[in-house]
Every structure is written in structure tokens, then in C-alpha cells.
Write a protein that holds these residues in place. Structure first.
Motif, PDB file in Angstrom:
ATOM      1  N   GLU A  33       1.029  -1.242   0.095  1.00  0.00           N
ATOM      2  CA  GLU A  33      -0.624   0.054   0.050  1.00  0.00           C
ATOM      3  C   GLU A  33       0.864   1.189   0.267  1.00  0.00           C
ATOM      4  N   ARG A  34       1.912   1.350   0.386  1.00  0.00           N
ATOM      5  CA  ARG A  34       2.797   2.620   0.880  1.00  0.00           C
ATOM      6  C   ARG A  34       3.520   3.065  -1.581  1.00  0.00           C
ATOM      7  N   ARG A 135     -10.807  15.323  -3.051  1.00  0.00           N
ATOM      8  CA  ARG A 135      -9.304  14.383  -3.828  1.00  0.00           C
ATOM      9  C   ARG A 135      -8.955  14.279  -5.444  1.00  0.00           C
ATOM     10  N   ASP A 170     -14.141   4.657   0.430  1.00  0.00           N
ATOM     11  CA  ASP A 170     -13.284   4.441   0.765  1.00  0.00           C
ATOM     12  C   ASP A 170     -12.496   2.889   0.694  1.00  0.00           C
ATOM     13  N   GLU A 172      -9.573   0.257  -0.186  1.00  0.00           N
ATOM     14  CA  GLU A 172      -7.657   0.323   0.243  1.00  0.00           C
ATOM     15  C   GLU A 172      -7.026   0.525  -0.643  1.00  0.00           C
ATOM     16  N   GLU A 197      -0.947  12.350  -5.500  1.00  0.00           N
ATOM     17  CA  GLU A 197      -1.430  12.640  -4.301  1.00  0.00           C
ATOM     18  C   GLU A 197      -2.752  11.338  -3.452  1.00  0.00           C
ATOM     19  N   LEU A 198      -2.372  10.931  -4.771  1.00  0.00           N
ATOM     20  CA  LEU A 198      -3.571   9.405  -3.776  1.00  0.00           C
ATOM     21  C   LEU A 198      -2.657   8.476  -3.074  1.00  0.00           C
ATOM     22  N   ARG A 201      -1.838   6.663   0.103  1.00  0.00           N
ATOM     23  CA  ARG A 201      -3.356   6.617   0.860  1.00  0.00           C
ATOM     24  C   ARG A 201      -3.973   5.026   0.485  1.00  0.00           C
ATOM     25  N   TYR A 202      -3.067   4.702  -0.660  1.00  0.00           N
ATOM     26  CA  TYR A 202      -4.277   3.395  -1.132  1.00  0.00           C
ATOM     27  C   TYR A 202      -3.153   2.176  -1.855  1.00  0.00           C
TER      28      TYR A 202
END
Length: 256
Positions: A33-34, A135, A170, A172, A197-198, A201-202
Motif C-alpha cells: 500500500e505504500r 481528493r 473508501d 483500500e 497525491e493519492l 493513501r491506497y
């Protein structure tokens, strides 16, 4: 919750068949996820077919069959007890061609949260819609015309609306299947900025035929060829110091 160092989504020895034809052959990949992970390779090499296994989109294709294991936070997504609607809320998808619903901009974004019961009242729903559009970098452009049809927006705005729609529930993981291929360079730059930008976060997995784009937006890259993964690693390594001859040939434009 995801255990540290455990991949968010993991594919082990995945093969995909359309009838007797094998489109994906024994692919194993982990997605963290990083990172933004790019899937690159020539047309028809299986990138999009593989991407679609990660949220069971291949379920909608007649005579498609998936073998192997795919887990989300350690849970098998092909388990018969898996709720596919819930899975697709957790693993959102943005397609090649923008596909807003023939509804208002507001209703496009509110659709998912309404189905999944994420808003207790109209005020909460309005907050979710605004936050999702912010977002997606679209709020300032559409805030005065939320009742206009989503299909009336430009192509680039429609694609950002589809991204807002995906993140409104929302998720993942966000899967993007060549999200810029139908867009002009200015709209493409906005989508790439949005991916930055995302990021973090995901878990984001993007299929792209544009190698410069893969180099700009991703931290990990998998090179597909003839339904297999030839090489997978840090994007900077794949592009500057590939270990495999086939990767080098593709990156330097010898084929593809």
C-alpha cells in the motif's frame, strides 16, 4: 488490519484462461500500500487481464477461469464466501475510457456510499461527495454545477469524476486500467498529479502502455510479456538497469 510488511494484495501462481486459451501464465506479484505499481508491456501481453483478476472483474467474462491464489490482507478473494460487491468497494477500479453514470455529478459520487450505507443523512452524504471530489482534484471545477450530468464534463474531468466515484466508498486498493489513454496531454498530467497525491493513501496498481508515464508515477514496475512477468522491481531499476534482456529490449524500443 494489514500487518506491517505483509503485502496489501498478493497474487500467487495466478493463471487465467479464456476457454482453452491461457492469457496469464503462473504470475506471482505482491502489491504494497505504500507504492504505486505500474504494469507495463506490449499490447496483448496480459496486463489488463491480470489487473482484472484483482477485483474479480473476470467473473463477468464468459468462459474465463482463474487459477492460483489472490489474497487481500491475507484473505482469499476467490473464496466462495467472499462478497464480490464488498470486494469491489475495497478494490476500486478506474477504466480506460471514462464511464460516468448518466446521472448528475453529485449522484455519480454518491452512488457507492448510498449502496453501502456509508452516510447516515444528507449532510454526511454531501460531505463524502465534497471530500471525494476534492481528493480527485475536481471540486473547484464542478462545485457550482453538481446537479449537471456527469457525461457533460470534458474527458479529463469525467475520468477524475470516475476516480472520485471510486474513492467515495473508501477503498483500500485502486486499480487503474490505462486511465489516460483516451485523454489529451493536459488532462493526462492532471491524472498523473492526482496519482501522486493519492499515493500512500491506497495501494495503487496502474496498467499503462506509456513507459514515460510508468517512470513518472510508479515506485514499482512489473514487465509483462506473453502472459508472464519477466521482471518486477523498483521502477528506477527496471528503467535504468534491467536484469533481463527482454526487459531491456522493450525499454529501449526494440519491440512493443
Amino acid at each position: 488490519m494489514n500487518i506491517p510488511n505483509q503485502p496489501k494484495i498478493s497474487a500467487k501462481r495466478v493463471s487465467v484462461y479464456y476457454g482453452a486459451k491461457r492469457a496469464i501464465d503462473d504470475v506471482s506479484l505482491d502489491f504494497d500500500e505504500r507504492y504505486v505499481t505500474a504494469l507495463i508491456g506490449p499490447s496483448g501481453c496480459g496486463k489488463s487481464t491480470f489487473l482484472r483478476t484483482l477485483n474479480r472483474m473476470n467473473d463477468t467474462v464468459p468462459n474465463a477461469r482463474v487459477e492460483g491464489d489472490i489474497t487481500l490482507d491475507g484473505e482469499n478473494i476467490y473464496d466462495p464466501s467472499m462478497d464480490v460487491v464488498q470486494l469491489r468497494a475495497r478494490v476500486g477500479m478506474v477504466f480506460q475510457k471514462p464511464n460516468p453514470f448518466p446521472k448528475s455529478i453529485f449522484e455519480n459520487v454518491a452512488y457507492g456510499p448510498r449502496i453501502h450505507g456509508l452516510a447516515a443523512n444528507k449532510t454526511q452524504m454531501a460531505e463524502i461527495v465534497e471530500q471525494s471530489l476534492r481528493r480527485a482534484g475536481l471540486w473547484d471545477e464542478v462545485k457550482d454545477r453538481l446537479s449537471d450530468s456527469g457525461t457533460a464534463l470534458s474527458g479529463g474531468q469525467q475520468q477524475r469524476l470516475c476516480i472520485a466515484r471510486a474513492i467515495a466508498v473508501d477503498p483500500e486498493v485502486i486499480l487503474m486500467d490505462e486511465p489516460c489513454s483516451a485523454l489529451d496531454p493536459i488532462a493526462t498530467a492532471k491524472i498523473e498529479e492526482l496519482i501522486h497525491e493519492l499515493n500512500g493513501r491506497y495501494a495503487i496498481v496502474i496498467v499503462t502502455h506509456n513507459m514515460q508515464q510508468a517512470a513518472r508515477v510508479s515506485q514499482r514496475t512489473a514487465f509483462f510479456h506473453l502472459g508472464t512477468v519477466v521482471e518486477y522491481g523498483a521502477t528506477s531499476d527496471i528503467f535504468t538497469n534491467p536484469r533481463q534482456e527482454r526487459t531491456k529490449d522493450y525499454i529501449t524500443g526494440r519491440y512493443g
